[in-house]
Every structure is written in C-alpha cells, then in structure tokens.
Design a protein around this motif. Structure first.
Motif, PDB file in Angstrom:
ATOM      1  N   TRP A 111      18.787 -42.848  32.250  1.00  0.00           N
ATOM      2  CA  TRP A 111      18.739 -41.383  32.332  1.00  0.00           C
ATOM      3  C   TRP A 111      20.003 -40.830  32.995  1.00  0.00           C
ATOM      4  O   TRP A 111      20.604 -39.865  32.502  1.00  0.00           O
ATOM      5  CB  TRP A 111      17.492 -40.978  33.117  1.00  0.00           C
ATOM      6  N   THR A 181      13.886 -32.676  32.409  1.00  0.00           N
ATOM      7  CA  THR A 181      12.897 -31.965  31.599  1.00  0.00           C
ATOM      8  C   THR A 181      11.489 -32.390  32.020  1.00  0.00           C
ATOM      9  O   THR A 181      11.300 -33.490  32.563  1.00  0.00           O
ATOM     10  CB  THR A 181      13.091 -32.272  30.107  1.00  0.00           C
ATOM     11  N   PRO A 182      10.484 -31.545  31.763  1.00  0.00           N
ATOM     12  CA  PRO A 182       9.097 -31.943  32.056  1.00  0.00           C
ATOM     13  C   PRO A 182       8.706 -33.247  31.375  1.00  0.00           C
ATOM     14  O   PRO A 182       7.963 -34.056  31.936  1.00  0.00           O
ATOM     15  CB  PRO A 182       8.285 -30.760  31.531  1.00  0.00           C
ATOM     16  N   ARG A 183       9.213 -33.455  30.172  1.00  0.00           N
ATOM     17  CA  ARG A 183       8.894 -34.697  29.461  1.00  0.00           C
ATOM     18  C   ARG A 183       9.498 -35.907  30.183  1.00  0.00           C
ATOM     19  O   ARG A 183       8.857 -36.959  30.293  1.00  0.00           O
ATOM     20  CB  ARG A 183       9.425 -34.618  28.034  1.00  0.00           C
ATOM     21  N   GLN A 184      10.743 -35.748  30.657  1.00  0.00           N
ATOM     22  CA  GLN A 184      11.369 -36.841  31.400  1.00  0.00           C
ATOM     23  C   GLN A 184      10.619 -37.109  32.709  1.00  0.00           C
ATOM     24  O   GLN A 184      10.430 -38.261  33.110  1.00  0.00           O
ATOM     25  CB  GLN A 184      12.830 -36.499  31.698  1.00  0.00           C
ATOM     26  N   ARG A 185      10.186 -36.030  33.340  1.00  0.00           N
ATOM     27  CA  ARG A 185       9.427 -36.208  34.573  1.00  0.00           C
ATOM     28  C   ARG A 185       8.126 -36.954  34.310  1.00  0.00           C
ATOM     29  O   ARG A 185       7.713 -37.812  35.098  1.00  0.00           O
ATOM     30  CB  ARG A 185       9.128 -34.852  35.216  1.00  0.00           C
ATOM     31  N   THR A 186       7.477 -36.656  33.197  1.00  0.00           N
ATOM     32  CA  THR A 186       6.245 -37.362  32.841  1.00  0.00           C
ATOM     33  C   THR A 186       6.507 -38.857  32.689  1.00  0.00           C
ATOM     34  O   THR A 186       5.720 -39.694  33.149  1.00  0.00           O
ATOM     35  CB  THR A 186       5.660 -36.794  31.531  1.00  0.00           C
ATOM     36  N   SER A 187       7.641 -39.181  32.075  1.00  0.00           N
ATOM     37  CA  SER A 187       7.983 -40.591  31.858  1.00  0.00           C
ATOM     38  C   SER A 187       8.231 -41.314  33.177  1.00  0.00           C
ATOM     39  O   SER A 187       7.695 -42.407  33.406  1.00  0.00           O
ATOM     40  CB  SER A 187       9.227 -40.706  30.970  1.00  0.00           C
ATOM     41  N   ARG A 190       5.046 -41.653  35.291  1.00  0.00           N
ATOM     42  CA  ARG A 190       4.145 -42.696  34.811  1.00  0.00           C
ATOM     43  C   ARG A 190       4.536 -44.041  35.421  1.00  0.00           C
ATOM     44  O   ARG A 190       3.681 -44.810  35.881  1.00  0.00           O
ATOM     45  CB  ARG A 190       4.190 -42.765  33.287  1.00  0.00           C
TER      46      ARG A 190
END
Length: 217
Positions: A111, A181-187, A190
């Motif tokens: 990232w 991004t929110p999606r990156q934060r989700t990854s 997890r």
C-alpha cells in the motif's frame, strides 16, 4: 519504581510484575537515549551518562563496566531482550499468528509503495511501525521454550495487543485525512483484527495455564 525494586527477583513473576519491569526498562532506555543525544559531543559523555543513569558505584570499576552496560542499552529494543534460538523462531514462523502478521506487513508495504507521499505521512508511518512492533512483541512472547515464564509471555502479548490497537487507530486517522480509502481500511482492519483476536485467545490460554500452575493471582 526504582531499579532496586527488582534486585531480589521472585522465583516466579506474574504478568503485572513483568509489566512493571518492562515499563522500567522502557523508562531507562528513553532516559539513556535522551542523555546520549544531549551529550553526544561532550568529551566526558560516557562518565556523565553513567552518573545520570546511576551506573556509578566505584570509580575504579567504571571504565571496565561502561562498555558492557552501554552496549546492552544500545541493543535493538524491539528484541525485548529475547534469547530465542533459531529453532524457536522457526517454530514460531510456522504459527498462524506469525502468518497473519506477515500478511499484514506485506499489505502495508504494498500500500505504501503504491503512493510515494505516504512515506512522509506520520499516521502512515505509525501504522507501519506499530504493526511491525506488534510482530516483534509476539516473537518475544512466543519464541520461548517450556522454561519461559508465563507471566513474561503474557506481558509481551499485552504489548503486542497495544501495538495492534495503535495501528487500528492510525488506520482510522488515515481515512479521516483522506490518505486511505474506506475499502483499504476494511482490508487492513481485517488483518489487524485477526492478529488481535489471536493475541486475546493466546492471553486467555496462558492465563488459564498460570491459574492451573499457581492459582489465582
């Protein structure tokens, strides 16, 4: 707490005694490096630092013991004085929690490599460093043998847990800053939560073993 409080080591320390000991070591290390920075170019640097750290006892012994003590404090602190053998680490590297930390480091490095500006972003640096610290504390906790003290293991696991929580906080701040991004934060969350959950499970197991061996603290 004074260093003298730890001179007479109990036969078995619980996690809280180990925590206090490690916190004292952190304070000593912070003080040492602060003095080293302050007196870096002073001609009497070694003697001043030894005096400020309380290492002075007998003048004639100072020169003999200084090099040994100085080297000890200059060692990489993330190792946390771990004496794990290569065989111990090989076993740890096969564990699920190590594999999870490896995936976490790989994700963060990839990232950051995709965006060169992140290398100068304090919260991105905190995310990377605290995740790395988490892995180091886990290695210190789990790269032992049957003679490793349970209290010490739990204390290191608690430090790994704190580092993971700090990394989660950094990820949240990066989203607020628009750097993640929110999606990156989700990854990344997890992966971090998987590590956290495994740490919590291990702490429960070691605490149960402590109670089995020594009764309730």
């Amino acid at each position: 707490m004074a260093d003298d409080d730890f001179d007479e080591t109990p036969e078995v320390w619980d996690e809280y005694q180990w925590e206090r000991f490690l916190q004292q070591q952190d304070r000593n290390t912070e003080k040492y490096f602060g003095l080293l920075e302050k007196y870096l170019d002073h001609p009497e640097r070694d003697n001043i630092i030894a005096r400020e750290m309380g290492w002075e006892s007998h003048e004639e012994e100072e020169e003999e013991c200084w090099e040994e003590v100085s080297e000890e404090f200059c060692d990489e602190q993330d190792s946390e004085q771990s004496e794990a053998s290569d065989e111990d680490f090989d076993e740890f590297s096969k564990s699920p929690i190590y594999q999870d930390t490896l995936k976490l480091h790989t994700w963060i490095n990839s990232w950051m490599d995709r965006d060169g500006t992140l290398k100068d972003e304090p919260e991105a640096i905190r995310l990377a460093t605290r995740s790395a610290v988490c892995g180091a504390k886990l290695a210190a906790a789990l790269c032992g043998d049957e003679y490793t003290e349970i209290g010490m293991t739990i204390a290191y696991l608690k430090r790994g847990l704190k580092a993971a929580n700090d990394a989660l906080d950094a990820a949240a701040k990066l989203v607020d800053l628009g750097k993640m991004t929110p999606r990156q934060r989700t990854s990344v969350n997890r992966l971090l939560f998987r590590v956290r959950d495994r740490i919590v499970d291990l702490m429960s197991e070691y605490r149960a073993e402590w109670r089995k061996r020594y009764g309730a603290s």
